[in-house]
Scaffold this motif. Sequence first.
Motif, PDB file in Angstrom:
ATOM      1  N   THR A 120       0.828  -1.209   0.000  1.00 37.46           N
ATOM      2  CA  THR A 120       0.000   0.000   0.000  1.00 37.46           C
ATOM      3  C   THR A 120       0.861   1.257   0.000  1.00 37.46           C
ATOM      4  O   THR A 120       0.628   2.194  -0.753  1.00 37.46           O
ATOM      5  N   VAL A 121       1.876   1.276   0.881  1.00 37.62           N
ATOM      6  CA  VAL A 121       2.659   2.503   1.004  1.00 37.62           C
ATOM      7  C   VAL A 121       3.432   2.765  -0.284  1.00 37.62           C
ATOM      8  O   VAL A 121       3.506   3.907  -0.756  1.00 37.62           O
ATOM      9  N   LEU A 122       3.946   1.707  -0.902  1.00 39.00           N
ATOM     10  CA  LEU A 122       4.708   1.923  -2.139  1.00 39.00           C
ATOM     11  C   LEU A 122       3.801   2.385  -3.277  1.00 39.00           C
ATOM     12  O   LEU A 122       4.177   3.259  -4.056  1.00 39.00           O
ATOM     13  N   SER A 123       2.578   1.831  -3.322  1.00 42.75           N
ATOM     14  CA  SER A 123       1.663   2.285  -4.375  1.00 42.75           C
ATOM     15  C   SER A 123       1.299   3.745  -4.161  1.00 42.75           C
ATOM     16  O   SER A 123       1.309   4.549  -5.101  1.00 42.75           O
ATOM     17  N   GLY A 124       0.962   4.090  -2.916  1.00 42.43           N
ATOM     18  CA  GLY A 124       0.574   5.468  -2.630  1.00 42.43           C
ATOM     19  C   GLY A 124       1.706   6.427  -2.921  1.00 42.43           C
ATOM     20  O   GLY A 124       1.512   7.498  -3.513  1.00 42.43           O
ATOM     21  N   CYS A 197      -1.373  12.887   1.436  1.00 41.42           N
ATOM     22  CA  CYS A 197      -0.559  13.463   2.501  1.00 41.42           C
ATOM     23  C   CYS A 197       0.911  13.534   2.139  1.00 41.42           C
ATOM     24  O   CYS A 197       1.637  14.358   2.677  1.00 41.42           O
ATOM     25  N   SER A 198       1.369  12.666   1.240  1.00 40.06           N
ATOM     26  CA  SER A 198       2.816  12.581   1.039  1.00 40.06           C
ATOM     27  C   SER A 198       3.295  13.296  -0.204  1.00 40.06           C
ATOM     28  O   SER A 198       4.480  13.379  -0.447  1.00 40.06           O
ATOM     29  N   LEU A 199       2.382  13.838  -1.005  1.00 42.85           N
ATOM     30  CA  LEU A 199       2.882  14.411  -2.250  1.00 42.85           C
ATOM     31  C   LEU A 199       3.477  15.799  -2.075  1.00 42.85           C
ATOM     32  O   LEU A 199       4.253  16.259  -2.905  1.00 42.85           O
ATOM     33  N   TRP A 200       3.173  16.469  -0.964  1.00 41.78           N
ATOM     34  CA  TRP A 200       3.561  17.884  -0.815  1.00 41.78           C
ATOM     35  C   TRP A 200       5.066  18.110  -0.757  1.00 41.78           C
ATOM     36  O   TRP A 200       5.568  18.987  -1.461  1.00 41.78           O
ATOM     37  N   LEU A 252       8.404   9.885   1.468  1.00 38.35           N
ATOM     38  CA  LEU A 252       8.270   8.470   1.790  1.00 38.35           C
ATOM     39  C   LEU A 252       8.128   8.278   3.301  1.00 38.35           C
ATOM     40  O   LEU A 252       7.325   7.457   3.759  1.00 38.35           O
ATOM     41  N   GLY A 253       8.874   9.058   4.065  1.00 44.29           N
ATOM     42  CA  GLY A 253       8.749   8.994   5.525  1.00 44.29           C
ATOM     43  C   GLY A 253       7.337   9.334   5.960  1.00 44.29           C
ATOM     44  O   GLY A 253       6.723   8.622   6.769  1.00 44.29           O
ATOM     45  N   ILE A 254       6.803  10.407   5.394  1.00 41.92           N
ATOM     46  CA  ILE A 254       5.436  10.816   5.741  1.00 41.92           C
ATOM     47  C   ILE A 254       4.456   9.738   5.300  1.00 41.92           C
ATOM     48  O   ILE A 254       3.529   9.377   6.034  1.00 41.92           O
ATOM     49  N   ALA A 255       4.662   9.188   4.099  1.00 37.88           N
ATOM     50  CA  ALA A 255       3.745   8.177   3.571  1.00 37.88           C
ATOM     51  C   ALA A 255       3.618   7.007   4.547  1.00 37.88           C
ATOM     52  O   ALA A 255       2.520   6.526   4.833  1.00 37.88           O
TER      53      ALA A 255
END
Lengths: 319, 292
Positions: A120-124, A197-200, A252-255
């Motif tokens: 999930t995290v890698l896809s997101g 959340c992680s794209l910013w 990636l940390g935030i993700a």
Amino acid sequence: MAARSRNFLARLSPNELVAAGKEALLPLIGILVFLGFWHLAAPQVQTSLGAFPGPAQVWEQAGQLWQEHANQRERASQFIAMQEQRNARILADNPDAEVRIRSYPGAPTFIDQIGTSLVTVLSGFALATLIAVPLGIVFGLNRYFQAAVNPLIQIFKPVSPLAWLPLVTMVVSATYVSDDPMFQKSFLTSMITVTLCSLWPTLINTSVGVAAVNPDLLNVSKVLKLSFWTHVRKVVLPSSVPMIFTGLRVSLGIAWMVLIAAEMLAQSPGLGKFVWDEFQNGSSQSLSRIMVAVLAIGFIGFLLDRVMLLIQKKVAWNE
Amino acid sequence: MSKTHLELTGVEMAFDTPKGPFVALDNVNLKIQKGEFVSLIGHSGCGKSTVLNIVAGLLQASKGGCVLNGHEVNSPGPERAVVFQNHALMPWLTVYENVELAVRQVFRKSMNRKERRDWITHNLELVNMAHAANKRPGEISGGMAQRVGIARALAMKPSVLLMDEPFGALDALTRAHLQDSLMEIQQELNNTVIMITHDVDEAVLLSDRIIMMTNGPAATVGEDLHIDLPRPRNRVALADDAKYVHYRQEVLSFLYEKQRKLESLSSRRAASASTQGGESAKVEKEKQPASA
Ligand SMILES: Nc1ncnc2c1ncn2[C@@H]1O[C@H](COP(=O)(O)OP(=O)(O)OP(=O)(O)O)[C@@H](O)[C@H]1O
Ligand SMILES: [Mg+2]
């Protein structure tokens, strides 16, 4: 393995050996002191489920969780083998018979949950990167565009995943309707929340990196009359790669952090759900098992960052 | 030879600054013939780079304009190659790839792959840099990088070669060596060259003409000195040639008598710091209110 590492040590000069020793020793001391403190402090903390678990109990539960996973796998393969045998028999009687193999219906184990969370995290994160890098390049190239969207970025950047989650859930269940869904809705919800959340950080760092390309190099590009795409590919992108990677690592940390929170809140499969289930379960081992999950989450987060660093070293010219 | 190749007419350049427009150049007129080697000389901040950038098309004159071969210049292009003050190589490309980027862009259609490869190597050899073809700019010295910058510009076969203090950051020996190679190359290719310099000897040795600029703001062409020395020129033989000494004298008297800079001590300090630190652009900006 041991022989090889001894070989490797023998090849180091005494000085290097001391340096390597120091490098390994200090973190080791840090970890040992932490374990000792944990061991002493844990029994002092009483909860309704008994004393807070020390390192020994947590270690034991880690083994236990692994064992459960191994057992589950064993049962699953037996289950499949049984079906295959039965199917073979049916086909022997009647070659035209339709046969099916059902997957094992057991609950996902701790290891399965780790796998789900990682996917999930890698896809997101991948989706966030696909959105953020091109957008960041566009914003960085165009001052007016940047000025127009900057307030939006500043406002959306600090939003907590918990606030996005209900909205994403509702939108996903309303729009993703299909009889034979490729993805589970829970997966999509978690993934999209992670993306939002992680794209910013990637977006902001990319646009800053693109806007900061050395003006001399921009002049070279103008004198050469590079086409827009060549300009982006040969000048803008390589020049901002270091900044982009800084952004990617933060993202990636935030993700990873966001995903665990989202899984807990939405009860979607993954490490977050594992923690929540154990919390609800409230057995005498629950706290130890949650602690195993906490350590696993931390360790995986660390590994993810290391992998990004490795990729950065491969890709970036200034490393 | 006598037909005008490049012409600047009534060029005025006003920069927008927070304190209103700053007129850097006023009524600059200049005619340059094909194959001429022209030096621009003047005190720091007088507007030499601005003139060069207008010819390059990187800046648009606020009045007047620049005509090359009968066509007005209003955008940059590879026929007016620029050698930048601080080499401006892409740090992520090797020496070879830096030149290749230019060659591929300019000769994409007219040369095949093998011809391009030979042409890149030829230009690197011209500046004695073929041995470092696979190094990155960060791995070679400033002088070497500057040479690659020159090779990149030459490789575009420009009809006008624009150089902004190309040898400014180099030590005396490297500089002399590069000046000699530049003279040879120019003799051979017969490019039109406009070179900015601070160095009087360099200007006299290399040029057919020296354009001396008055101090800014509103700088313009002060004197236009034709250097009538036979080529090939030899720096050692010329050192006590009467004509050479005379030309040198002319430029020095223009710079240090007619256009002596009346600066306060502090701004002169800033200027000397700028030549040491190589951050002239920054210092100029600080200096500007004093001169405006
Ligand atoms: N973009 C700009 N905005 C405002 N002022 C500028 C700008 N560019 C140059 N100037 C001003 O124009 C004047 C001429 O600048 P220019 O860079 O052409 O000088 P220069 O003769 O090349 O100096 P140097 O020998 O130190 O390189 C300076 O006073 C400088 O401050
Ligand atoms: Mg200049």
